[in-house]
Design a protein around this motif. Structure first.
Motif, PDB file in Angstrom:
ATOM      1  N   ASP A 201       0.812  -1.214   0.000  1.00  0.00           N
ATOM      2  CA  ASP A 201       0.000   0.000   0.000  1.00  0.00           C
ATOM      3  C   ASP A 201       0.848   1.268   0.000  1.00  0.00           C
ATOM      4  O   ASP A 201       0.587   2.202  -0.765  1.00  0.00           O
ATOM      5  N   ARG A 205       0.874   4.264  -2.815  1.00  0.00           N
ATOM      6  CA  ARG A 205       0.495   5.637  -2.468  1.00  0.00           C
ATOM      7  C   ARG A 205       1.548   6.639  -2.937  1.00  0.00           C
ATOM      8  O   ARG A 205       1.228   7.761  -3.325  1.00  0.00           O
ATOM      9  N   LYS A 216      -5.155   5.913  -8.582  1.00  0.00           N
ATOM     10  CA  LYS A 216      -5.721   5.841  -7.244  1.00  0.00           C
ATOM     11  C   LYS A 216      -5.498   4.451  -6.655  1.00  0.00           C
ATOM     12  O   LYS A 216      -5.394   3.459  -7.386  1.00  0.00           O
ATOM     13  N   THR A 266      -0.224  13.208   1.386  1.00  0.00           N
ATOM     14  CA  THR A 266      -1.004  12.224   0.624  1.00  0.00           C
ATOM     15  C   THR A 266      -2.241  11.733   1.373  1.00  0.00           C
ATOM     16  O   THR A 266      -2.994  10.914   0.848  1.00  0.00           O
ATOM     17  N   PHE A 268      -1.960  10.041   4.066  1.00  0.00           N
ATOM     18  CA  PHE A 268      -1.476   8.832   4.737  1.00  0.00           C
ATOM     19  C   PHE A 268      -1.460   9.044   6.250  1.00  0.00           C
ATOM     20  O   PHE A 268      -0.951  10.052   6.747  1.00  0.00           O
TER      21      PHE A 268
END
Length: 279
Positions: A201, A205, A216, A266, A268
């Motif tokens: 992941d 990202r 995406k 981002t 995140f």
């Protein structure tokens, strides 16, 4: 004069050793011994935004680079005395075994199979496998929607590629396509040559952030990946020192700060740090 056969063999071995050295053969010194000499060669990825990136100006950036630099400093080696070496997924064990790098910090998931060849310090980060698609894609929402002969890209020798082979290729009729690097997969995704890219992941990202509005990340993570720092098998001294450095980075706040620096824009969310495994 007749030459003793034993001497002739010894001379041949010596010549071969010199040839290997001349061709760039690796060192027999441990990471700790090289650090004591004031220099380290560290393997990283060159094409992963936010993690390990070789920039156009020749510099290096990313969370893995931050971790590698912090660890090196704790071992007594300043940033200017680090040589970074590109370490593609399929070559990491070989680079360590041959002594071409002192250790590797390259989104290197700890697995039992890899531990047969190398040792790991860490983990220094935990993530999970996910999927990257084009922003206009509405068909793929997670691994269970990988059907209808979708083309899925991953990297040769990577854990994500093996996971997909084991769990999804036959069951979902997905076609797995592998390249040497994730950047090639991303280019194939952008061009429409593949439908999705799969890896961890946090890696995806980074690519999505590099192409805002074009790509995406979809679905929830569907594996657990623990990133370790790969060292030569049996090098317990270096492994222990690197574990100490990882603990220090987490305790000091530098670990969290590095993640916020690389991924703060981002969306995140910085997770809790993993616990170092001192097996």
């Amino acid at each position: 004069m007749r030459i003793n056969p034993a001497l002739r063999i010894a001379a041949g071995v010596a010549a071969l050793a010199l040839a290997v050295t001349a061709c760039g053969g690796g060192s027999s010194k441990t990471a700790s011994q090289h650090a004591a000499d004031g220099k380290l060669t560290i393997g990283i990825k060159y094409d992963q935004p936010g993690l390990g990136l070789h920039n156009k100006d020749g510099s290096f950036s990313g969370f893995d680079v931050d971790v590698a630099t912090y660890v090196a400093d704790k071992l007594g080696v300043k940033a200017e005395n680090i040589t970074f070496k590109e370490s593609p997924s399929a070559q990491r064990e070989t680079l360590i075994e041959n002594g071409q790098v002192d250790f590797i910090v390259a989104t290197y998931s700890i697995t039992d199979k890899r531990k047969e060849k190398v040792d790991f310090a860490g983990p220094y980060f935990q993530t999970g496998q996910s999927l990257l698609v084009r922003s206009d894609n509405t068909d793929i929402t997670g691994p269970d929607s990988l059907n209808g002969n979708k083309k899925l890209c991953s990297v040769k020798g990577s854990t994500p590629a093996q996971n997909i082979k084991d769990k999804y290729v036959a069951a979902h009729e997905v076609q797995l396509i592998t390249y040497d690097t994730y950047s090639l997969c991303v280019e194939a995704l952008k061009s429409g040559a593949v439908d999705a890219v799969t890896t961890d992941d946090i890696i995806l990202r980074g690519y999505a952030a590099q192409s805002p509005g074009a790509l995406k990340v979809v679905g929830n993570t569907f594996t657990v990946e623990k990133y370790g720092i790969g060292v030569k098998k049996g090098d317990t001294e270096s492994r222990g020192k690197i574990n100490d450095a990882i603990d220090a980075m987490i305790a000091s706040g530098a670990w969290k700060a590095a993640l916020e620096k690389e991924f703060g824009t981002t969306g995140f969310q910085v997770p809790e740090p993993p616990k170092v495994d001192r097996y």
